[in-house]
Design an enzyme around this catalytic site. Structure first.
Site, PDB file in Angstrom:
ATOM      1  N   GLU C  67      29.309  31.373 -15.422  1.00  0.00           N
ATOM      2  CA  GLU C  67      30.214  31.966 -14.424  1.00  0.00           C
ATOM      3  C   GLU C  67      31.457  31.125 -14.179  1.00  0.00           C
ATOM      4  O   GLU C  67      32.538  31.656 -13.933  1.00  0.00           O
ATOM      5  CB  GLU C  67      29.477  32.172 -13.093  1.00  0.00           C
ATOM      6  CG  GLU C  67      28.561  33.377 -13.035  1.00  0.00           C
ATOM      7  CD  GLU C  67      27.172  33.086 -13.544  1.00  0.00           C
ATOM      8  OE1 GLU C  67      26.917  31.948 -13.995  1.00  0.00           O
ATOM      9  OE2 GLU C  67      26.324  33.999 -13.502  1.00  0.00           O
ATOM     10  N   HIS C 135      18.770  36.899  -3.671  1.00  0.00           N
ATOM     11  CA  HIS C 135      19.303  38.109  -4.314  1.00  0.00           C
ATOM     12  C   HIS C 135      19.510  39.229  -3.294  1.00  0.00           C
ATOM     13  O   HIS C 135      19.321  40.399  -3.612  1.00  0.00           O
ATOM     14  CB  HIS C 135      18.351  38.614  -5.408  1.00  0.00           C
ATOM     15  CG  HIS C 135      18.347  37.804  -6.659  1.00  0.00           C
ATOM     16  ND1 HIS C 135      17.812  36.547  -6.728  1.00  0.00           N
ATOM     17  CD2 HIS C 135      18.822  38.076  -7.905  1.00  0.00           C
ATOM     18  CE1 HIS C 135      17.942  36.077  -7.964  1.00  0.00           C
ATOM     19  NE2 HIS C 135      18.552  36.971  -8.694  1.00  0.00           N
TER      20      HIS C 135
END
Ligand SMILES: Cc1ncc(C[n+]2csc(CCOP(=O)(O)OP(=O)(O)O)c2C)c(N)n1
Ligand SMILES: Cc1ncc(C[n+]2csc(CCOP(=O)(O)OP(=O)(O)O)c2C)c(N)n1
Ligand SMILES: [Mg+2]
Ligand SMILES: [Mg+2]
Lengths: 335, 339, 339, 335
Positions: C67, C135
């Site tokens: 990322e 999450h």
């Protein structure tokens, strides 16, 4: 493996453990179907030989930091099956009381943890390895990661620091060919991940991760290097049998590939055939071991199923270990 | 705060922090200090000076530039019973390793159902001293948003030593934000908290301090802005506004008792914040006060700080963005006029 | 919003987003989509499905799990005149690459003195669907705190397509936060914004929408909470509270005109926020409203959302932490009683 | 270098450029003394040969992403000296109008940028490299970093992606032996940084960064590889002459080391001696070149000094390119 096929007990244990691991994952699958398990459940079906090999080397004082695909590593670390499965099923009897869930397993005593963030387990293992060093213990810190995790910055930073500090860190890469939908070959600048170890003056070895014996031997060599010198990498080749998570449509892999791999690369099936064909264990013994493993898992599953989710009144507990509560926005205000 | 008549010691805030750390490390050999340039150099601002000599390179570890790795190390170390102090040189760099801070260190106590605590200190320096957009932030508002972290920022020598000690002693993870504009300031130059005792002491992490009593306006601030607020408050007398200055010290948790007592007197609240105002401290303080004490408890609310602008390089511009004595005085006078 | 009598198309929100992207990419070949699993798979939630086929692997790039690298790529690409859409699969992962988002993408327009713009979209998914602490976050409050970013989160199919188009068209960096609980929902199941025209259109990024008019209480929310708020508002009629529900759409900037008009009517403000309440949206909305419309403009303020707790795994616990229809109804009824 | 000492003009240019770079940094030092420059100023005194070598390869269409120690890279990228120095001096005439300052230099047309965050320039270079590829240009993306930056995750992620995508990325590592107070040898798991390139299937070469000729040749090889194949690394050895930033007490390096290096490893001094001793350029010519460079910098410095800081009324501009303003907390509110 012919040479080492001398110890029937070893092979019984190995086979039984691998079957147990398979049954454990299958039990978890039922929890998805029954909606007791939420979020994305990741199973390691097809990867049992690696975890079983690891189990032979990891000692109680060693640590293990794992990832989203962690159940078998927990078993290898000898986390008791009942609290383990209960946590995956989000029950109050779970390892973390149902607060963590299947991606967030923590057992301080056994030095075991997992994370849902790819790459994030490696620095945690580094911390364990450093603790072992400065406390003068000869423990090894294990980190098991996927092939995709090697491309994170955390891998690099951790390997470099472990090497500079000469820490006993063993990184086991389960190369199951895929990171969700991206094939290993499309994400890695090197044909193997093992060879990247040289960038950290560390040994790296690729091994057939379907072969529990070969994998165990490779891990053994890595552990020896870690104890004497510094970090080591074992890249164990395998295949992710199921979708990335339960519910993944998995349309990005060809049916041909999936059929090929699942029929030719099932470590449990391969080992069974090998043990039977070599005459090491007979059909009856194999069947017995399978029945035992199934019975053990069935009993755990039945127990877990009967248990409750944590009481909702607990939801605000544990944010701070000190007991501090800082709930924001408790009430409205009027003029 | 303990101000006595004794002449202040001739030390700066960095030394006060280093002394707090040293005493904590003497007291508890599970305490480690890990970060870039913390050992040989003793920190780029000197706030870990002397620790290497006192405790050796295992407990005081110079790292490569690998924030992700050494911040995540804290998790493993805490699981092993250590109490790591992780230094992120400038708070601006937190973006490279925030993951380990908010997803692991901050949440593991909860995710583990209370079974694994994380006695970790994230020690870092913030604040504007002319170093532009990537080396001037304070960012406490960012940490405050993320559950599981205590977030504190001292304003003076006495507190700096006592709060780092309390941070190390805390079983909760603590983000400890020093102010670069304060670290090299001498204790004797402080109107408040100038005396730094040599012995160990804690300053509680959850108690705000009334650093100047006043009756007309409650000015809440922290860190580098406290001394500017005090100077401004002194000047505001001329404008007929008697300001009570509260040094918040901690933004998680917030000491509502102290704020509530002040507001009950002044019915006016001005928040001064060097951090970005938006989605930050001022909104939380004003909203939290209203929630607790009622919309009818206040005749005035206001906030003054960085309006949401990256800190510019040129001083001519920086002065427009970062609250200083003059701009705080203006805010006070505006508040005084508005009440 | 454009609701017509025509029957809604049988698509889900992911498809609406993918269609918005496809049209934007057809219109402007400088638009690229970069991230994990965005190409072959078309996104783990399907919101980039079809783009690889339509535009090829150069414009729709599957990346390694890196990322930091691919988020930072956006800076170089923007300097070269491209308009990258960077996908961070779950907003929870932003901690590994926030650095490039807030120190580079967000600040370069300012740091360059207006000479370099950053037309970058950070597209990501948030929200609780039983996936626990790492999450489940929404984190718009975190982005809102950091200057230089537009931050938006759509609540329905029509907006999802139009807002992604507007985000791509914007010359400012935009954080576009989808809700995982919405992405796979069918358009026809929405009370509002169910109709998704096939042609290209923009939904302005800075206009809130009154999705349900009401006279007693202004309920401001966004993203996944809007539909729960609507259901709760319908039920609240029985308790005698007529709720005006505002879908904020954008948290930077905030559409104060729409909020102000509503408050002028209701004199009551309830913020419902799936994100952590502390140092977040609710504080900013309540404080901003008071700043703009006066302490005297409101008879009630309140907020309801995650009180600062990591999202737990077990559903029994999650329901206590994440606002749902029932808990919102309770908050409305409390507000109604308090006014 | 005897072989290449055939082109007097080349050597004149090289020497003049290196002296100009030295003078430029010295001019900046005066800005620190005069308090026109704030924050931490990082000079690259002692590292001129690398930047001068780079200048020979970098074309207008190529990009360059640099770090906190960036002035010489800006000169190599042919950023005009006046706006460059003016930005460092935080003047309204600066490259970024005084908004950026010395760590934040941006020139879109020349594809040049810097960052104050270690490691963060590499992904930016990756973006430029990818742009070149998909737009079909044969440009090279250069990133110049320090030895310390190699240990960041961003280095690893960038190298891997550049290799996977076959991008024209040249990473030049200025190994000046130190990252602030941490010596290179204490932070790196490998004796050289060049050898880490193999972890990305890339070539890596260590070169004497005091030798402009050797460095230029190495960069040339790296560029050729980048254009044809993928990323390449050049590790150029040098020494950081001054403290990490102006004001750094620099007590962590021994005086012996500093004296040794600054007397034996000054690339400008070494080149001067070489050129004179080899007879390539005579004393008079050298003196002339020096005078020219000094005069050029003096003129820029004098001009910059006479200029103003940006008007304070501009401080709220440019947060959003669209002109959007979202100033929070504009006014207080009364009951
Ligand atoms: C930082 C981060 N990025 C992305 C993800 C989403 N994600 C979860 S697992 C995964 C793939 C991991 O691949 P690999 O490491 O090979 O492990 P495997 O799933 O194959 O076991 C991704 C991209 C994540 N959890 N964290
Ligand atoms: C992510 C990050 N961590 C730490 C710093 C502080 N810092 C600035 S320069 C520097 C040392 C860099 O060393 P090196 O890469 O060798 O470059 P040099 O200064 O020697 O040119 C450090 C640690 C930073 N700017 N960014
Ligand atoms: Mg994999
Ligand atoms: Mg260096």
């Amino acid at each position: 493996m012919s040479d080492t096929l001398t110890d029937a007990q070893l092979w019984r244990d190995r086979y039984r453990l691998m079957v147990l691991m398979r049954r454990f994952e299958e039990a978890c699958l039922t929890g998805v179907a029954s909606k007791e398990i939420h979020g994305e459940l990741h199973t390691a079906i097809g990867q049992e030989a690696i975890a079983a090999a690891l189990a032979e080397h990891i000692r109680d004082g060693d640590s293990l930091a794992s990832t989203h695909r962690n159940h078998l590593h927990a078993i290898a670390k000898r986390i008791p099956l009942h609290p383990l499965m209960a946590e995956i099923f989000e029950k109050e009897t779970g390892l973390c009381g149902g607060f963590g869930g299947h991606m967030h397993l923590f057992d301080r005593e056994r030095r075991f943890s997992t994370t849902g963030i790819v790459g994030a387990s490696l620095p945690v293992a580094l911390g364990h390895a450093y603790a072992a060093k400065i406390s003068g213990r000869d423990s090894v810190a294990f980190a098991v990661i996927g092939d995709g995790s090697v491309n994170t910055g955390g891998f690099h930073e951790t390997m470099n620091m472990a090497s500079v500090l000469g820490l006993a860190l063993v990184v086991i890469i389960e190369n199951n060919e895929w990171a969700i939908s991206v094939p290993f070959s499309a994400a890695s600048s090197t044909p193997t991940l093992a060879e990247r170890a040289s960038a950290y003056s560390a040994p790296g070895e690729r091994v057939d991760g379907l072969d529990v014996d070969a994998t165990s031997a490779a891990i053994g060599r890595a552990v020896a290097h870690a104890r004497s010198t510094g970090p080591a990498i074992v890249e164990a080749m395998c295949y992710r049998f199921r979708g990335h998570y339960e519910g993944d449509l998995d349309l990005y892999r060809s049916q041909t590939e999936k059929t090929d791999r699942t029929t030719t690369k099932d470590p449990v099936v391969l080992l069974r055939a090998q043990l039977r064909d070599s005459g090491m264990l007979d059909e009856a013994t194999l069947g017995e071991l399978e029945a035992e493993a199934s019975a053990e898992i069935d009993a755990v599953l039945a127990a877990v199923r009967a248990e409750s989710q944590p009481d909702r009144s607990l939801a605000h507990d544990h944010v701070f270990a000190s007991g501090l509560t800082v709930d924001f926005g408790t009430k409205g205000a009027v003029a | 705060m303990t101000d006595t008549a004794v002449a202040p010691r001739n030390i700066n805030i960095s030394q006060a922090v280093a002394e707090g750390l040293r005493l904590a490390m003497e007291d508890d050999d599970r305490v480690l200090v890990i970060g870039e340039d913390v050992a040989t150099q003793g920190g780029v601002f000197g706030s870990t000076r002397g620790l290497l000599k006192a405790f050796g390179p295992q407990r005081v570890l110079d790292t490569p530039i690998s924030e992700m790795a050494f911040t995540g190390m804290a998790v493993g170390l805490a699981m092993e019973g250590y109490r790591p102090v992780i230094e992120i040189m400038f708070v601006d760099f937190i973006g490279v390793c925030l993951e380990q801070v908010y997803n692991a260190i901050a949440k593991i106590p909860y995710m583990s159902g209370g079974r694994v605590d994380m006695p970790v200190v994230i020690k870092t320096a913030g604040g504007s001293i002319g170093a532009a957009a990537q080396h001037s932030q304070t960012l406490w508002g960012l940490f405050g948003h993320l559950p599981g972290l205590r977030v504190v920022a001292p304003s003076n020598p006495y507190d700096s030593k006592g709060m780092i000690a309390a941070a190390v002693a805390s079983n909760d993870p603590v983000v400890f934000i020093e102010h670069k504009g304060l670290l090299l300031e001498r204790a004797q130059d402080f109107e408040f908290g100038a005396n730094v005792p040599r012995e160990a002491y804690d300053v509680p992490l959850d108690k705000a301090a009334v650093v100047r009593p006043g009756s007309d306006l409650t000015l809440v601030t922290l860190s580098g802005s406290v001394r500017h607020a005090l100077t401004a408050a002194d000047a505001a007398i001329l404008s007929g506004v008697d300001v009570e200055v509260i040094d918040l010290r901690s933004i998680v948790p917030i000491d509502w008792d102290t704020i509530g007592a002040s507001i009950a007197k002044t019915r006016s609240l001005l928040v001064v914040d060097e951090d970005y105002l938006g989605y930050g401290l001022s909104g939380e303080l004003i909203t939290g006060a209203i929630e607790r004490f009622g919309l009818g408890s206040l005749d005035y609310v206001g906030r003054h700080g960085n309006p949401g602008v990256p800190v510019p390089a040129a001083l001519s511009l920086e002065r427009q963005i970062v609250p200083g004595t003059e701009s705080i005085l203006n805010a006070i006078v505006r508040a005084g006029a508005a009440r």
